[in-house]
Motif scaffolding. Sequence first.
Motif, PDB file in Angstrom:
ATOM      1  N   ILE A 194       0.858  -1.186   0.000  1.00  0.00           N
ATOM      2  CA  ILE A 194       0.000   0.000   0.000  1.00  0.00           C
ATOM      3  C   ILE A 194       0.891   1.231   0.000  1.00  0.00           C
ATOM      4  CG2 ILE A 194      -1.739   1.289   1.289  1.00  0.00           C
ATOM      5  CD1 ILE A 194      -2.676  -1.340   2.507  1.00  0.00           C
TER       6      ILE A 194
ATOM      7  N   VAL B 289       1.854   8.343   0.080  1.00  0.00           N
ATOM      8  CA  VAL B 289       1.534   8.190  -1.331  1.00  0.00           C
ATOM      9  C   VAL B 289       1.961   9.478  -2.022  1.00  0.00           C
ATOM     10  CG1 VAL B 289      -0.279   7.877  -3.051  1.00  0.00           C
ATOM     11  CG2 VAL B 289      -0.408   6.657  -0.876  1.00  0.00           C
TER      12      VAL B 289
ATOM     13  N   ARG C 137      -3.725   8.306  -4.503  1.00  0.00           N
ATOM     14  CA  ARG C 137      -3.060   8.002  -5.777  1.00  0.00           C
ATOM     15  C   ARG C 137      -3.901   8.488  -6.948  1.00  0.00           C
ATOM     16  NH1 ARG C 137      -3.174   5.210 -10.046  1.00  0.00           N
ATOM     17  NH2 ARG C 137      -5.200   4.348  -9.489  1.00  0.00           N
ATOM     18  N   GLN C 138      -5.219   8.226  -6.893  1.00  0.00           N
ATOM     19  CA  GLN C 138      -6.097   8.657  -7.977  1.00  0.00           C
ATOM     20  C   GLN C 138      -6.051  10.169  -8.154  1.00  0.00           C
ATOM     21  OE1 GLN C 138      -9.641   6.819  -6.393  1.00  0.00           O
ATOM     22  NE2 GLN C 138      -9.573   5.144  -7.889  1.00  0.00           N
TER      23      GLN C 138
ATOM     24  N   LYS D  10      -5.965   0.982   2.664  1.00  0.00           N
ATOM     25  CA  LYS D  10      -5.913   0.795   1.214  1.00  0.00           C
ATOM     26  C   LYS D  10      -6.831   1.771   0.499  1.00  0.00           C
ATOM     27  CE  LYS D  10      -6.494  -2.747  -2.359  1.00  0.00           C
ATOM     28  NZ  LYS D  10      -6.838  -4.185  -2.611  1.00  0.00           N
TER      29      LYS D  10
ATOM     30  N   PRO E 185     -11.056  10.825  -7.169  1.00  0.00           N
ATOM     31  CA  PRO E 185     -10.980   9.785  -6.151  1.00  0.00           C
ATOM     32  C   PRO E 185     -12.299   9.022  -6.050  1.00  0.00           C
ATOM     33  CG  PRO E 185      -9.996  11.813  -5.337  1.00  0.00           C
ATOM     34  CD  PRO E 185     -10.671  12.158  -6.621  1.00  0.00           C
TER      35      PRO E 185
ATOM     36  N   ALA F 100     -12.128   5.279  -4.907  1.00  0.00           N
ATOM     37  CA  ALA F 100     -11.946   4.029  -4.167  1.00  0.00           C
ATOM     38  C   ALA F 100     -12.878   4.012  -2.963  1.00  0.00           C
ATOM     39  CB  ALA F 100     -10.509   3.875  -3.706  1.00  0.00           C
TER      40      ALA F 100
ATOM     41  N   GLU G 172      -5.419   4.619  -2.070  1.00  0.00           N
ATOM     42  CA  GLU G 172      -5.831   4.581  -3.470  1.00  0.00           C
ATOM     43  C   GLU G 172      -6.498   5.888  -3.886  1.00  0.00           C
ATOM     44  OE1 GLU G 172      -6.609   3.311  -7.390  1.00  0.00           O
ATOM     45  OE2 GLU G 172      -5.099   2.836  -5.869  1.00  0.00           O
ATOM     46  N   ARG G 173      -7.268   6.473  -2.999  1.00  0.00           N
ATOM     47  CA  ARG G 173      -7.904   7.750  -3.314  1.00  0.00           C
ATOM     48  C   ARG G 173      -6.852   8.848  -3.502  1.00  0.00           C
ATOM     49  NH1 ARG G 173     -13.566   7.867  -2.336  1.00  0.00           N
ATOM     50  NH2 ARG G 173     -13.513  10.126  -1.977  1.00  0.00           N
TER      51      ARG G 173
END
Length: 219
Positions: free
Chosen positions: A146, A171, A205-206, A198, A213, A215, A202-203
């Motif tokens: 992650i 991130v 990263r998006q 996670k 975002p 996720a 991921e949000r």
Amino acid sequence: MKNYRWCVATAAAALLLTGCGGADGGTENDGANGKSVALTKELVRQVLPDGEAMPGWKESTPPTAVDMNELYRQQACPSKDNAGCRNARFFGASTFRPDGDATIVSFLIIAYDSEQSARNAYDVLWDGPYSKKAGQGAKPFELGPIGDERDARFGTSGFQGEPGAVTQTRVGTTLLWTESASPAKGGIDEDLVRNLAKVLAERSRQAQHGDTPSAALDG
């Protein structure tokens, strides 16, 4: 009455943010090329999970982002000279409880001006205030792949052994935290904590890669 020491502190910090957010902070987010970029204040707010991203959970504090001023440096980096907040631009939080349960989960984000600034702050904040937020006897556990850097601890957050956990993830240009506590065994476990981290990672990263975002937990 049970004492959730770090959860109460986290919730108080999140409540301080309520109503102070807004959409501005520049236009640095040109991350459609896949490169991590510095986020605007509005994108910081979007990174934080909302009700749609947390099905079955009630939103206690809505996603809110603020400029990183002296007040919020004290909340986000509660250490000598607010170490770890150098070159931090924005701070954000959102808080949730599951339906019919006293468990509490908080999401936190600090957005920096560059990936190097976030990298420099990582160990300062984890080795300082954040790794201690899982309470007494907390032990590290694996989050899996992650983010760019990650740490997690699971322990007890209350005087009577209530379970608590904290994760920290980097991130790109952001540092991210999940903080969780439950009044009874079984209210949270490592799998849930891992999934929460996670979703937040991921949000982020998006957002940094130019995507909205989206996720979601179990999504």
